[in-house]
Design an enzyme around this catalytic site. Structure first.
Site, PDB file in Angstrom:
ATOM      1  N   GLU A  79       0.839  -1.199   0.000  1.00 53.73           N
ATOM      2  CA  GLU A  79       0.000   0.000   0.000  1.00 53.73           C
ATOM      3  C   GLU A  79       0.874   1.248   0.000  1.00 53.73           C
ATOM      4  OE1 GLU A  79      -3.140  -0.125  -0.411  1.00 53.73           O
ATOM      5  OE2 GLU A  79      -3.663  -2.189   0.145  1.00 53.73           O
ATOM      6  N   CYS A 143      -7.295  -1.298   8.694  1.00 51.85           N
ATOM      7  CA  CYS A 143      -5.987  -1.320   8.026  1.00 51.85           C
ATOM      8  C   CYS A 143      -5.589   0.083   7.592  1.00 51.85           C
ATOM      9  CB  CYS A 143      -6.029  -2.258   6.810  1.00 51.85           C
ATOM     10  SG  CYS A 143      -6.104  -4.006   7.242  1.00 51.85           S
ATOM     11  N   HIS A 162      -0.802  -5.799   2.555  1.00 49.77           N
ATOM     12  CA  HIS A 162      -2.006  -6.620   2.641  1.00 49.77           C
ATOM     13  C   HIS A 162      -1.688  -8.029   2.158  1.00 49.77           C
ATOM     14  CE1 HIS A 162      -5.361  -3.488   3.101  1.00 49.77           C
ATOM     15  NE2 HIS A 162      -5.608  -4.447   3.979  1.00 49.77           N
TER      16      HIS A 162
END
Length: 203
Positions: A79, A143, A162
């Site tokens: 991410e 998250c 993730h």
């Protein structure tokens, strides 16, 4: 020093693949030159808001890597950024922030200082049996909330990975080895970028 954090159970994820993967990483280690601290984070907004700053204060790590599970993921996903607003999903305590944001008056999003594209390319060349991809949307749940909170606290010295649920398609060992390779590359990319900064500031 690096700190890795996985999440506890929530919803249909009675066994959270992120925490299993982080435990595998802990068994493997990151070599003699890196102190690795691992933590399991409850899926609770209020806990995240107090725990993340406390851990940064306690360890002053070079890098914190958060690891979460995504039921939609089929790859290990890096991410790029965390988002401040849009948090409407209830946590394990049936709570969500009234403001629906992480930090009042904080920036809309914060990018990691880690070059995720470079990390992804480097890990892909290692020939692991795991696919690694890039994302700019960590999902507006715990998250993303945790990532933004950590990025805000650390001025960008955080990362988020993730992982798919266990067995869909990777087992715990594959995820642990992938995390080790990813974090090693992240630390290397971070060190190289800081070396460039030091060179630029030398008289």
């Amino acid at each position: 020093m690096a700190t890795a954090k996985g999440f506890g159970p929530f919803g249909e994820h009675t066994v959270n693949a992120s925490w299993i993967a982080v435990q595998e990483l802990e068994k493997l280690g990151l070599g003699d030159g890196v102190d690795l601290h691992v933590y399991e984070i409850p899926v609770e907004y209020k806990t995240v808001q107090t725990l993340i700053p406390a851990l940064w204060e306690k360890h002053s790590p070079q890098l914190v890597v958060h690891v979460g599970v995504s039921g939609m993921a089929t790859t290990v996903t890096l991410e790029k950024c965390g988002h401040n607003k849009g948090y409407q999903g209830l946590d394990n305590c049936r709570f969500c922030p009234g403001s629906q944001c992480c930090v009042e008056d904080g920036p809309e999003s914060i990018d990691s200082i880690i070059d995720m594209d470079a990390v992804c390319k480097r890990v892909t060349t290692l020939g692991l049996d795991v696919s690694v991809t890039i994302s700019q949307d960590a999902g507006r749940y715990l998250c993303d909330f945790t990532y933004y909170t950590s990025l805000y606290q650390s001025h960008g010295r955080s990362a988020f990975v993730h992982v798919p649920p266990l067995g869909k398609p990777y087992d715990a060992g594959q995820l642990g080895r992938a995390l080790r390779a990813i974090i090693e590359e992240m630390l290397d990319v971070l060190e190289q970028s800081e070396d460039k900064v030091r060179c630029c500031h030398q008289p």
